[in-house]
Design an enzyme around this catalytic site. Structure first.
Site, PDB file in Angstrom:
ATOM      1  N   MET A  65       0.814  -1.219   0.000  1.00 27.11           N
ATOM      2  CA  MET A  65       0.000   0.000   0.000  1.00 27.11           C
ATOM      3  C   MET A  65       0.847   1.267   0.000  1.00 27.11           C
ATOM      4  O   MET A  65       0.293   2.373   0.018  1.00 27.11           O
ATOM      5  CB  MET A  65      -0.913   0.003   1.239  1.00 27.11           C
ATOM      6  CG  MET A  65      -1.944  -1.108   1.255  1.00 27.11           C
ATOM      7  SD  MET A  65      -3.103  -0.990  -0.134  1.00 27.11           S
ATOM      8  CE  MET A  65      -3.867   0.590   0.198  1.00 27.11           C
ATOM      9  N   ARG A  66       2.178   1.135  -0.002  1.00 29.79           N
ATOM     10  CA  ARG A  66       3.017   2.328   0.055  1.00 29.79           C
ATOM     11  C   ARG A  66       2.768   3.233  -1.157  1.00 29.79           C
ATOM     12  O   ARG A  66       2.735   4.455  -1.035  1.00 29.79           O
ATOM     13  CB  ARG A  66       4.493   1.948   0.151  1.00 29.79           C
ATOM     14  CG  ARG A  66       5.412   3.151   0.312  1.00 29.79           C
ATOM     15  CD  ARG A  66       6.861   2.746   0.488  1.00 29.79           C
ATOM     16  NE  ARG A  66       7.100   2.241   1.831  1.00 29.79           N
ATOM     17  CZ  ARG A  66       7.551   1.017   2.088  1.00 29.79           C
ATOM     18  NH1 ARG A  66       7.797   0.181   1.099  1.00 29.79           N
ATOM     19  NH2 ARG A  66       7.760   0.634   3.329  1.00 29.79           N
ATOM     20  N   ALA A  67       2.594   2.630  -2.339  1.00 27.65           N
ATOM     21  CA  ALA A  67       2.382   3.430  -3.540  1.00 27.65           C
ATOM     22  C   ALA A  67       1.110   4.270  -3.420  1.00 27.65           C
ATOM     23  O   ALA A  67       1.082   5.452  -3.819  1.00 27.65           O
ATOM     24  CB  ALA A  67       2.307   2.520  -4.769  1.00 27.65           C
TER      25      ALA A  67
END
Length: 652
Positions: free
Chosen positions: A273-275
């Site tokens: 989910m970092r993007a």
């Protein structure tokens, strides 16, 4: 002090300048990785950015730059009772050869020796707090140092647990890393930790290049006059950064744009989910930068163009970047996506079943034809690569940092103190050597009395990278389509392993009547993969020529980089059919060439590609002459065979 080249005077590089400015507005984006060829003003732009950042209010004499309005309650310099001072934001540079002590800090040796107390000496992470931390050639930095600085950038704090010290302090900074991909890539796991990435190339337009030269020459002729000419533009940018920072908390992120961000990230199949979070922060920063009240599609598009290219690289050898039309299509799909969409037919993976390509008929012969020649075959699509088992050199080297073979380093873990070897002071060893002599030396107060003979150095042990030279047999005996596909897949697996271990690689191919250095030793492993995938096959087997070419190549590399130990990987079935000289014996010539490599101490592995019910064992015989190891092609997978293959049987 030498004036920095003005940020506003840089010609072109619009994406890079925008990425840096957005991070200046919202440091939570996570920094910028700048990828590009040498001589493209990467460092110049980063140094110019520091002059645009708003000034910082800090507690006077606080080594950790605490904000006087909200000081860090766990700051090692607490309590804060000094006045506030205003200073410029710092640009802190992390050199490639930095140690862990220099990055995170260490025991204050002066106070430990003179006062007998444990005190913390802060490192570069403390100095960079509320400023810019710049890492040039970040791809050449030790992996564990990259992990440390990326952890600090992500969490906003640095944690130090070492030498009896337990300290944490705030460390929020704008992280900028630059790299030349020709010198080697970052691992995908580390790439993902950078918020944004930008590819820079020198302009090919003549007018643009002319203007770059003109401005640079004017700057060198009179730096102060040139800076004054661009001062108004830099001041305007600095004011825009301050205004965007102030508006950041008021920018609205509508649910429709939040769903668009999630949809775009899902369409590119990025991990984790970092993007999504980086895209959201970047879109908000861009909206604030253009003085908008809410995020719109244009902000999401800009954020996706900067935040997604490096996250698409699921495999180390995938090409970075996102084609504009593909990004546009993903944004259009996100706009048109209905709230409830039935899953597509074709099973749980959402796609139609895929049939593999029909297997091409085998070649007329698995070896040579009656005249010793085999028909020329086109390049063969490799089999899927696998996780290769570790091929490691014996003994202990002193080469460039990496992750393959054991080595003595200046920055690895400390294994023991020594009075004759090592680098840097081994504090505990030095104090232990001096302690028994304090009474005899007349010590009466605090501190210790030291003599030159007490000094102990730290012997450090780590891992080095190596030069992995592949010599691949592409002759007719290897040319059967299924066999060559397996060979290519196996070598690509070894190349992926070399990429992860930060090795240099080279590629020699031999077929027909001679050997060719298809790729001189380089740190750009993905170039080797490209060359290998285009490898033609067929013809006779000049094994001796391939080994002699390897001997010559390694001899030259030893002169260029004597500390980097080589590992030769010969991929062949051992069936030599071409002699090194007219009238010679092909097998005997190959063995003489192998003996030359063994005499030079070259560690080697022979990958035996022989198949069929009748095996001649020629590859194993070749490995014996080379004093190396022999591994079957189907034994290269780390999942099938446990343990470590050493590249040579003899002791180092």
């Amino acid at each position: 002090m030498t004036a920095s080249y003005p940020f506003s005077a840089v010609v072109g590089h619009d994406d890079l300048r925008l990425a840096l400015l957005l991070n200046a507005v919202h440091p939570g984006i996570g920094g910028v990785l700048v990828r590009g060829e040498k001589g493209t003003a990467k460092s110049t732009i980063v140094r110019g950015l520091a002059a645009l950042l708003p000034q910082v209010e800090a507690v006077e004499h606080c080594r950790f730059s605490c904000d006087p309005s909200a000081p860090d309650p766990t700051c090692p310099d607490e309590p804060h009772d000094a006045a506030a001072v205003t200073r410029d934001a710092r640009l802190v540079e992390l050199p490639v050869g930095a140690t862990e002590d220099r990055l995170v800090g260490s025991l204050d040796l002066e106070r430990a020796l003179n006062e007998g107390v444990r005190a913390y000496q802060p490192g570069l992470l403390a100095a960079a707090h509320r400023g810019v931390l710049y890492v040039d050639e970040v791809n050449l930095l030790h992996d564990h140092l990259v992990d440390l600085l990326l952890d600090a950038a992500a969490m906003g704090r640095a944690y130090i647990e070492r030498e009896g010290i337990s300290v944490s302090h705030a460390s929020t900074f704008l992280l900028v890393g630059t790299m030349n991909p020709e010198e080697g890539e970052l691992r995908p796991q580390l790439l993902d930790r950078f918020g944004l990435t930008v590819e820079v190339r020198a302009a090919r337009d003549v007018d643009t290049r002319t203007e770059v030269i003109r401005r640079r020459l004017n700057f060198e002729a009179s730096p102060s006059e040139f800076v004054a000419r661009w001062l108004a533009d830099d001041v305007a940018l600095a004011d825009q950064i301050s205004g965007a920072r102030a508006r950041l908390s008021t920018v609205d992120l509508p649910d429709a744009e939040l769903r668009r961000i999630a949809s775009v990230c899902a369409s590119f199949d990025v991990d984790g989910m970092r993007a999504d979070l980086v895209l959201a922060r970047t879109a908000v920063a861009h909206a604030a930068w253009r003085n908008a009240d809410a995020v719109s599609e244009v902000d999401v598009e800009v954020a996706a163009r900067l935040a997604l290219p490096h996250r698409r690289r699921r495999d180390p050898f995938d090409a970075p970047g996102i084609p504009d039309e593909q990004l546009r299509e993903a944004l259009d799909d996100a706009r048109e996506e209905p709230d409830d969409e039935p899953p597509p037919d074709g099973g749980g993976d959402g796609g139609a079943p895929q049939d593999g390509p029909a297997e091409a008929p085998p070649s007329a012969s698995d070896g040579q034809s009656g005249n010793g020649q085999a028909p020329e075959n086109p390049a063969v699509e490799p089999d899927p690569a696998f996780r290769a088992r570790l091929l490691r050199l014996p003994g202990t080297g002193r080469g460039a940092p990496g992750k393959r073979s054991k080595s003595r380093t200046d920055s690895g873990r400390v294994v023991r103190p020594s009075s004759v070897d090592g680098s840097g002071l081994h504090l505990v060893g030095t104090l232990s050597a001096a302690a028994p002599h304090q009474v005899a030396r007349g010590r009466t107060g605090p501190g210790m009395l030291l003599r030159g003979g007490d000094v102990r150095r730290a012997v450090r042990e780590g891992r080095e990278s190596n030069l992995v030279l592949f010599a691949v047999d592409a002759s007719g005996s290897m040319a059967a389509r299924k066999r060559m596909a397996a060979v290519t897949g196996g070598v690509i697996s070894l190349l992926r392993d070399a990429y992860e271990r930060r090795d240099k690689v080279g590629l020699i191919t031999f077929r027909g009547g001679d050997a060719e250095l298809a790729l001189p030793p380089t740190s750009s492993v993905d170039i080797a993969v490209t060359r290998l995938r285009r490898l033609p096959s067929g013809g006779r087997t000049p094994l001796a020529a391939g080994l002699l070419k390897a001997h010559h190549t390694l001899s030259l590399e030893r002169l260029r980089d004597p500390r980097r130990r080589p590992l030769l990987v010969v991929v062949t079935d051992g069936r030599a059919t071409v002699a090194a000289s007219r009238g010679g014996d092909p097998v005997a010539d190959a063995e003489r060439a192998a003996a030359l490599l063994a005499a030079d101490g070259v560690a080697s592995v022979v990958v035996d590609c022989e198949r069929g019910p009748v095996r001649l064992g020629l590859a194993d015989r070749l490995a014996s002459v080379m004093d190396g190891a022999c591994v079957r092609l189907d034994e290269l997978s780390a999942d099938r065979v446990a343990g470590v293959v050493h590249a040579a049987r003899r002791a180092a």
